[in-house]
Design an enzyme around this catalytic site. Structure first.
Site, PDB file in Angstrom:
ATOM      1  N   CYS A 195       4.394 -13.880 -14.504  1.00  0.00           N
ATOM      2  CA  CYS A 195       3.532 -13.196 -13.514  1.00  0.00           C
ATOM      3  C   CYS A 195       1.879 -12.824 -14.074  1.00  0.00           C
ATOM      4  O   CYS A 195       1.432 -13.663 -13.547  1.00  0.00           O
ATOM      5  CB  CYS A 195       3.697 -11.198 -13.762  1.00  0.00           C
ATOM      6  SG  CYS A 195       2.043 -10.935 -12.588  1.00  0.00           S
TER       7      CYS A 195
ATOM      8  N   SER B  20      -0.024  -3.583 -12.941  1.00  0.00           N
ATOM      9  CA  SER B  20       0.327  -3.155 -11.253  1.00  0.00           C
ATOM     10  C   SER B  20       1.268  -2.321 -11.357  1.00  0.00           C
ATOM     11  O   SER B  20       0.806  -1.422 -10.256  1.00  0.00           O
ATOM     12  CB  SER B  20       0.284  -4.298 -10.932  1.00  0.00           C
ATOM     13  OG  SER B  20      -0.311  -5.723 -10.519  1.00  0.00           O
TER      14      SER B  20
ATOM     15  N   HIS C 159       7.758  -6.295 -11.723  1.00  0.00           N
ATOM     16  CA  HIS C 159       8.477  -7.182 -11.009  1.00  0.00           C
ATOM     17  C   HIS C 159       8.138  -8.443 -12.380  1.00  0.00           C
ATOM     18  O   HIS C 159       7.792  -9.134 -11.534  1.00  0.00           O
ATOM     19  CB  HIS C 159       6.709  -6.630 -10.228  1.00  0.00           C
ATOM     20  CG  HIS C 159       5.094  -6.484 -10.986  1.00  0.00           C
ATOM     21  ND1 HIS C 159       4.807  -5.543 -11.340  1.00  0.00           N
ATOM     22  CD2 HIS C 159       4.759  -8.053 -11.425  1.00  0.00           C
ATOM     23  CE1 HIS C 159       4.431  -6.474 -11.829  1.00  0.00           C
ATOM     24  NE2 HIS C 159       3.862  -7.553 -11.865  1.00  0.00           N
TER      25      HIS C 159
ATOM     26  N   HIS D 298      -0.588   1.459 -11.316  1.00  0.00           N
ATOM     27  CA  HIS D 298      -1.347   1.645  -9.912  1.00  0.00           C
ATOM     28  C   HIS D 298      -0.400   2.698  -8.947  1.00  0.00           C
ATOM     29  O   HIS D 298      -0.504   3.410  -8.247  1.00  0.00           O
ATOM     30  CB  HIS D 298      -1.760   0.331  -8.944  1.00  0.00           C
ATOM     31  CG  HIS D 298      -3.108   0.141  -9.647  1.00  0.00           C
ATOM     32  ND1 HIS D 298      -4.466   0.585 -10.037  1.00  0.00           N
ATOM     33  CD2 HIS D 298      -3.438  -1.752 -10.330  1.00  0.00           C
ATOM     34  CE1 HIS D 298      -4.666   0.454 -10.348  1.00  0.00           C
ATOM     35  NE2 HIS D 298      -4.687  -1.129 -11.031  1.00  0.00           N
TER      36      HIS D 298
ATOM     37  N   CYS E 137       3.465  -4.332 -17.377  1.00  0.00           N
ATOM     38  CA  CYS E 137       2.185  -5.234 -16.290  1.00  0.00           C
ATOM     39  C   CYS E 137       1.462  -3.579 -15.438  1.00  0.00           C
ATOM     40  O   CYS E 137       1.674  -2.746 -15.013  1.00  0.00           O
ATOM     41  CB  CYS E 137       2.893  -5.313 -15.040  1.00  0.00           C
ATOM     42  SG  CYS E 137       1.050  -6.813 -14.509  1.00  0.00           S
TER      43      CYS E 137
END
Length: 382
Positions: free
Chosen positions: A182, A55, A74, A58, A53
């Site tokens: 997610c 995220s 996550h 980042h 993902c």
């Protein structure tokens, strides 16, 4: 503080293979780590699939700084290996979703049905520590390794709070469950809960990655009449149309705001969504609204990002600009419901998965994500 002080590791503790971030801007390191057995109110999970993902990217790039070393990941699904004293919601052998925004169930946010805003999840997300202020990971040098969002799904075995798992009922493929955990819940929820899109609405979606594609299919499921997908990668059109887009705009070839206005008779759309996490597309999504429209930001931005909007449009055009974390959903209730929607044929999952990777290929997986080559991909374990 190392995050491991006062916690006793022993040679009996399980070992796991994990992807560890030691420094932002550097590749993840695949190495063996010790995993502490679950304490009171904790669960040990053997991961079966974990989402690749944006995220996590980042954090890897330093856009969202986190203390290191840390095990990222996550999104995923796995099997409960062991439970600590007092755990009642799951038992060894149960399939579970890890929840990257744990919630206490008691605070004002939880009581309002907004568990993603609970301070328990916020604390674990930004400190990389368990609720007791310690970690459950240690590397071969004896250094404590932090958790990401309380779950660290890029470890083959991970210990997490009971509040961070939801039981998966029935014989549901865990790779599909990982997709739901997610990207799907965030995208679908942005449509159904945050924006509350109405049937027959017009919708624009900026960004056709994992979240954006699920916003598109959420709009399709709610019977939006016009779903306009926007991206800078032309090859994303195939994925967007598969999920339900009626139109596709390559924003490298035109002004997407003008193109959206042209497609809507000069009015703009009823609802727009930003699923990238960049100020420019946020501004464009807001500008593409018609009077009375709602713009929802679902993409995670850099910590210092700022977007500029025409403030008078909030007043004179009665536009709304809002955010949506975790789809503004209630994971314990809505994850099983999304699973049911897939089983009825309403929610597409097979079409989302472009490819799978081994854990030792994780840096290649993220390079592929950055190049825009995948809709969604997973790290899988046998």
């Amino acid at each position: 503080m190392t995050g491991g002080e006062g916690f006793r590791f022993t040679p009996r503790m399980p070992k796991a293979l994990a992807a560890v971030l030691y420094e932002s801007g550097k590749p993840l390191v695949i190495e063996e780590v010790d995993v502490a057995e679950p304490q009171a109110g904790e669960v040990m999970v053997r991961m079966k699939a974990a989402g690749v993902c944006h995220s996590d990217l980042h954090v890897m790039k330093g856009d969202l700084p986190m203390p290191a070393p840390i095990i990222l990941g996550h999104e995923g699904a796995g099997i409960v290996e062991a439970v600590g004293p007092g755990v009642i919601s799951v038992k060894p052998g149960d399939a579970v979703w890890p929840i990257w925004r744990s919630s206490c169930g008691r605070c004002d946010y939880c009581q309002q049905g907004r568990p993603a805003l609970c301070d328990l999840g916020t604390a674990m997300r930004f400190t990389g520590l368990m609720p007791d202020g310690k970690t459950r990971f240690r590397n071969s040098k004896g250094d404590s390794v932090r958790h990401y969002a309380g779950v660290s799904t890029f470890s083959s075995i991970s210990t997490m709070p009971e509040a961070a798992v939801v039981k998966i009922e029935g014989d549901f493929p865990l790779w599909k469950a990982a997709l739901i955990s997610c990207g799907v819940i965030t995208g679908i929820g942005a449509v159904t809960h945050a924006a509350q899109v109405r049937p027959g609405s017009t919708v624009a979606v900026f960004g056709c990655g994992g979240i954006g594609l699920n916003i598109i299919q959420g709009a399709r499921m709610i019977s939006a009449k016009q779903i306009i997908a926007v991206d800078t990668v032309a090859s994303k059109e195939v994925h967007a149309r598969t999920m339900g887009a009626t139109h596709f705009i390559d924003s490298t070839t035109c002004d997407p705001v003008k193109a959206i206005k042209d497609l809507t008779g000069g009015l703009g759309v009823d609802f727009s969504f930003e699923a990238i996490g960049l100020p420019g597309p946020i501004e464009q999504a807001f500008d593409s609204l018609r009077k009375g429209g709602t713009c929802v930001v679902a993409g995670i931005c850099r910590g210092d990002a700022r977007a500029q909007i025409n403030a008078n449009q909030l007043l004179y055009a009665e536009k709304t600009l809002k955010g949506s974390l975790y789809g503004s959903m209630r994971p314990r209730i809505d994850l099983p419901r999304l699973m049911d929607l897939h089983q009825t044929g309403a929610l597409k999952l097979d079409e989302l998965l472009t490819r799978t990777w081994r854990l030792d290929q994780i840096n290649e997986a993220y390079a592929s994500l950055e190049r825009g080559e995948v809709a969604r991909s997973l790290i899988v374990w046998d």
